[in-house]
Design a protein around this motif. Structure first.
Motif, mmCIF file in Angstrom:
data_model
loop_
_atom_site.group_PDB
_atom_site.id
_atom_site.type_symbol
_atom_site.label_atom_id
_atom_site.label_comp_id
_atom_site.label_asym_id
_atom_site.label_seq_id
_atom_site.Cartn_x
_atom_site.Cartn_y
_atom_site.Cartn_z
ATOM 1 N N ALA A 74 35.245 56.502 34.976
ATOM 2 C CA ALA A 74 35.741 55.746 33.815
ATOM 3 C C ALA A 74 34.617 55.473 32.825
ATOM 4 C CB ALA A 74 36.367 54.431 34.274
ATOM 5 N N SER A 75 33.405 55.200 33.353
ATOM 6 C CA SER A 75 32.282 54.878 32.461
ATOM 7 C C SER A 75 31.861 56.081 31.623
ATOM 8 C CB SER A 75 31.085 54.345 33.256
ATOM 9 O OG SER A 75 30.493 55.375 34.028
ATOM 10 N N LYS A 123 33.293 56.508 27.888
ATOM 11 C CA LYS A 123 32.700 55.769 26.763
ATOM 12 C C LYS A 123 33.751 54.965 25.969
ATOM 13 C CE LYS A 123 28.518 57.414 27.445
ATOM 14 N NZ LYS A 123 28.081 56.980 28.742
ATOM 15 N N THR A 124 34.765 54.478 26.680
ATOM 16 C CA THR A 124 35.725 53.546 26.068
ATOM 17 C C THR A 124 35.924 52.379 27.025
ATOM 18 O OG1 THR A 124 37.659 54.577 27.087
ATOM 19 C CG2 THR A 124 37.029 55.392 24.897
ATOM 20 N N ALA A 125 36.303 51.224 26.466
ATOM 21 C CA ALA A 125 36.502 50.035 27.305
ATOM 22 C C ALA A 125 37.949 49.983 27.782
ATOM 23 C CB ALA A 125 36.143 48.780 26.510
ATOM 24 N N SER A 126 38.408 51.063 28.400
ATOM 25 C CA SER A 126 39.832 51.157 28.741
ATOM 26 C C SER A 126 40.123 50.903 30.216
ATOM 27 C CB SER A 126 40.374 52.536 28.350
ATOM 28 O OG SER A 126 39.600 53.542 28.967
ATOM 29 N N GLN A 127 39.109 50.984 31.082
ATOM 30 C CA GLN A 127 39.341 50.823 32.531
ATOM 31 C C GLN A 127 38.279 49.902 33.130
ATOM 32 O OE1 GLN A 127 41.910 52.430 34.079
ATOM 33 N NE2 GLN A 127 42.501 53.585 32.250
ATOM 34 N N TYR A 128 38.731 48.975 33.960
ATOM 35 C CA TYR A 128 37.810 48.132 34.728
ATOM 36 C C TYR A 128 38.382 48.011 36.132
ATOM 37 C CZ TYR A 128 34.313 44.553 35.663
ATOM 38 O OH TYR A 128 33.221 43.868 36.171
ATOM 39 N N TYR A 129 37.509 48.015 37.143
ATOM 40 C CA TYR A 129 37.945 48.050 38.546
ATOM 41 C C TYR A 129 37.579 46.761 39.267
ATOM 42 C CZ TYR A 129 38.993 52.942 37.812
ATOM 43 O OH TYR A 129 39.553 54.099 37.331
ATOM 44 N N VAL A 130 38.551 46.211 39.997
ATOM 45 C CA VAL A 130 38.310 45.028 40.832
ATOM 46 C C VAL A 130 38.652 45.398 42.273
ATOM 47 C CG1 VAL A 130 38.995 42.658 41.356
ATOM 48 C CG2 VAL A 130 38.767 43.393 38.966
ATOM 49 N N LEU A 131 37.675 45.281 43.160
ATOM 50 C CA LEU A 131 37.868 45.564 44.587
ATOM 51 C C LEU A 131 37.934 44.243 45.335
ATOM 52 C CD1 LEU A 131 37.846 47.254 47.214
ATOM 53 C CD2 LEU A 131 35.349 47.348 47.038
ATOM 54 N N ALA A 153 26.847 49.696 41.815
ATOM 55 C CA ALA A 153 28.112 49.326 41.154
ATOM 56 C C ALA A 153 27.898 48.348 40.006
ATOM 57 C CB ALA A 153 29.076 48.725 42.179
ATOM 58 N N SER A 154 26.778 47.596 40.032
ATOM 59 C CA SER A 154 26.531 46.609 38.970
ATOM 60 C C SER A 154 26.311 47.269 37.610
ATOM 61 C CB SER A 154 25.324 45.726 39.321
ATOM 62 O OG SER A 154 24.107 46.457 39.207
ATOM 63 N N ARG A 155 26.082 48.581 37.625
ATOM 64 C CA ARG A 155 25.923 49.335 36.373
ATOM 65 C C ARG A 155 27.244 49.912 35.882
ATOM 66 N NH1 ARG A 155 21.586 48.694 38.766
ATOM 67 N NH2 ARG A 155 19.496 49.193 38.011
ATOM 68 N N LEU A 156 28.326 49.648 36.611
ATOM 69 C CA LEU A 156 29.629 50.277 36.346
ATOM 70 C C LEU A 156 30.678 49.220 35.980
ATOM 71 C CD1 LEU A 156 29.603 52.674 39.425
ATOM 72 C CD2 LEU A 156 29.057 53.280 37.052
ATOM 73 N N PRO A 157 31.825 49.649 35.411
ATOM 74 C CA PRO A 157 32.903 48.697 35.101
ATOM 75 C C PRO A 157 33.631 48.274 36.368
ATOM 76 C CG PRO A 157 33.566 50.928 34.493
ATOM 77 C CD PRO A 157 32.135 51.013 34.923
ATOM 78 N N MET A 158 33.018 47.364 37.117
ATOM 79 C CA MET A 158 33.527 47.066 38.462
ATOM 80 C C MET A 158 33.097 45.668 38.904
ATOM 81 S SD MET A 158 32.866 49.365 41.855
ATOM 82 C CE MET A 158 33.075 48.703 43.501
ATOM 83 N N SER A 159 34.007 44.958 39.583
ATOM 84 C CA SER A 159 33.703 43.675 40.223
ATOM 85 C C SER A 159 34.189 43.724 41.667
ATOM 86 C CB SER A 159 34.405 42.516 39.506
ATOM 87 O OG SER A 159 33.892 42.330 38.211
ATOM 88 N N ILE A 160 33.552 42.930 42.523
ATOM 89 C CA ILE A 160 33.920 42.880 43.946
ATOM 90 C C ILE A 160 34.210 41.431 44.318
ATOM 91 C CG2 ILE A 160 33.163 43.330 46.321
ATOM 92 C CD1 ILE A 160 31.151 45.391 45.023
ATOM 93 N N ILE A 161 35.387 41.209 44.892
ATOM 94 C CA ILE A 161 35.745 39.881 45.402
ATOM 95 C C ILE A 161 35.808 39.991 46.921
ATOM 96 C CG2 ILE A 161 37.569 38.145 45.522
ATOM 97 C CD1 ILE A 161 38.417 39.170 42.691
#
Length: 541
Positions: free
Chosen positions: A410-411, A414-422, A443-451
């Motif tokens: 997704a990164s 080059k658009t802010a269209s996708q973000y991932y939450v695990l 992963a901290s460099r990617l559009p991603m968060s971890i819960i």
């Protein structure tokens, strides 16, 4: 909710005359903000940084809250002396608290009250001051700064300089930002940093800004190196070719020395004002939140047929795993248009070969592990449970790396269209800690968060270590995470709370993480016409 009157309010906190709980040094205070909108249950909104060895702290980290005119929003500011690295505050010394409403603070603008102990008696002479300001301006200022020939304040070694930025208000100077400390260096270069324009000068380009340079000391007795005053108009003239330079002046030294010039020079190499998009800007602009679930099927959960097991489904059809999936999933599903959620298990032996797998689809369809809605995840989990053998070890890195692959793809767009939450739901002790640290830093460099939600009553100290609230998480190689993307919450803490409380707590950091990522990579919302570009300073003739 859209019809309600909602305003973003920023709260700045400082304290004076705190109780001193440390022998041989001073307390190391941190302030936690709790909110209550439903009667008896409090949930955590956020925490300030910890200020070492200080009984009169000015906290640089501010609280951002939504103010609803028509709701009574009970707030509790609790101050603790932090002497360890755990997130849990029950083992830290309590320094006092203040309960009030957000309405009281907003109507006062600046509220100073005595701190009280749990028994409602005064916490010594301790007071807390909260300054409230409505956020109307979402621009931020990017800075790149260095200094040279700073005075040496240390007998052994060199000064450890840091900067504090102050904004001028009607009631005096207010701390807007504190930089990192550069150890043992009289010619420091600070990492690039951002300050909200409103916090720095209230959006007034001519308003005075005071910058103080200090030498950091562990015992809290930081030595002043020097001070200068400027304003945004002057700072915006800075460029890498012609930096804006300021004499750092120590008035006490100036009075004593006849030919005193300065205590060093602070150089601003870059100062640019940038529009900072909000979470809602991205969501309403077309960004999709992709939700993936990982469920822990290791043997330490206990036999699912036994009522003692964390995977045991009681006669009402519930267990902690299902509650976590429901509570978090119901909130996050609204931000995903296709409502198809990949769901995986890890740590079990799976049919037909009974090999241990650290990432198997709950629906046993490797080519399409997605489930239809939260109901689909719940149904797949129920069907999967009797078909696998709980085993081990507890490895997180395979599932983190798997979601990171999608985020990496997704990164590239080059658009802010996708973000991932695990969402990882686990019963405790993690086996592949080093590999997981490496995976999170990547992963901290990617559009991603971890819960991570911890179920059961195991030792969760490793999880708290992965949650970067105490400091920057590093890979075993020493490489730091670019941003904090992990949020850990123990489920048991919310057992007697309304079901919304768990989701509120675990999802509280996601909007800021989404904003931080897309602003970091300079991407505007997909359906926005204005890129978050710099406002050019006026050309100097």
């Amino acid at each position: 909710m859209a019809a309600q009157c909602v305003t973003k309010v920023e709260l700045t906190v400082s304290c004076e005359n705190l109780l001193d709980m440390d022998v041989g040094s001073k307390s190391d205070p941190l302030c936690i903000l709790l909110m209550n909108t439903s009667g008896t249950q409090w949930f955590e909104v956020g925490r300030t940084e910890r200020v070492k060895n200080c009984l009169n702290p000015k906290f640089a980290k501010k609280f951002m809250v939504d103010y609803y005119f028509e709701l009574v929003q009970q707030l509790k500011f609790a101050v603790y002396d932090i002497d360890n690295k755990t997130v849990d505050l029950s083992d830290d010394d309590f320094l006092g608290e203040l309960e009030c409403t957000l309405g009281q603070i907003v109507s006062s603008k600046k509220l100073t009250r005595p701190l009280v102990l749990k028994n409602k008696r005064p916490a010594g002479k301790g007071t807390i001051t909260i300054f409230a300001e409505e956020i109307k301006d979402n621009r931020v200022v990017n800075f790149e700064m260095e200094a040279r020939k700073l005075d040496n304040k240390d007998f052994f070694g060199k000064s450890d300089p840091y900067l504090e930025f102050y904004r001028q208000t009607e009631t005096g100077w207010q701390l807007a930002h504190r930089t990192e400390v550069i150890k043992n260096n009289l010619n420091p270069t600070w990492k690039p940093f951002q300050i909200p324009l409103q916090a720095l000068c209230g959006g007034d380009m001519e308003k005075s800004i005071k910058v103080e340079c200090y030498d950091y000391d562990n015992d809290g007795s930081h030595d002043l190196i020097g001070i200068f005053e400027t304003n945004m108009s002057r700072l915006l003239q800075a460029s890498r070719v012609t930096p804006a330079e300021f004499d750092c002046v120590n008035s006490k030294k100036k009075q004593k020395k006849k030919n005193y010039k300065n205590s060093g020079v602070v150089s601003v190499k870059l100062c640019q004002v940038v529009k900072r998009y909000t979470f809602l800007d991205y969501i309403m602009g077309g960004c999709q939140i992709n939700f993936t679930v990982g469920v822990d099927f290791t043997g330490s959960n206990g036999d699912p047929r036994s009522p003692d097991s964390l995977h045991y489904i009681n006669p009402q059809g519930h267990n902690e795993y299902l509650a976590a999936i429901w509570n978090v999933g119901l909130v996050i599903q609204d931000y995903d248009s296709d409502k198809m959620f990949p769901a995986f298990g890890f740590g079990a032996q799976i049919p037909p070969t009974w090999q241990v797998s650290h990432e198997f689809p709950l629906n046993f369809i490797p080519s399409n592990p997605s489930c239809a809605g939260i109901e689909g995840i719940v149904e797949a989990y129920r069907k999967c449970l009797p078909q696998v053998r709980l085993y081990g070890p507890t490895n997180f890195s395979p599932i983190i790396n798997s979601v990171a692959q999608f985020a990496a793809q997704a990164s590239q767009q080059k658009t802010a269209s996708q973000y991932y939450v695990l969402l990882i739901i686990t019963d405790g002790v993690i086996t592949d800690l080093d590999q997981t640290r490496t995976a999170i830093v990547y992963a901290s460099r990617l559009p991603m968060s971890i819960i991570i939600i911890g179920v059961g009553s195991a030792d969760f100290s490793a999880m708290e270590f992965l949650d970067g609230d105490d400091g920057t998480l590093r890979a075993p190689t020493g490489e730091p995470a670019m941003r904090d993307i992990v949020q850990f919450v123990p489920f048991r803490k919310f057992q007697n709370c309304p079901k919304e409380a768990l989701a509120q707590s675990v999802l509280a950091e996601v909007p800021d993480q989404v904003m931080a990522y897309f602003n970091m990579v300079n991407l505007s919302p997909p359906n926005s016409n204005t890129p978050p570009m710099t406002e050019e300073p006026p050309i100097q003739r």
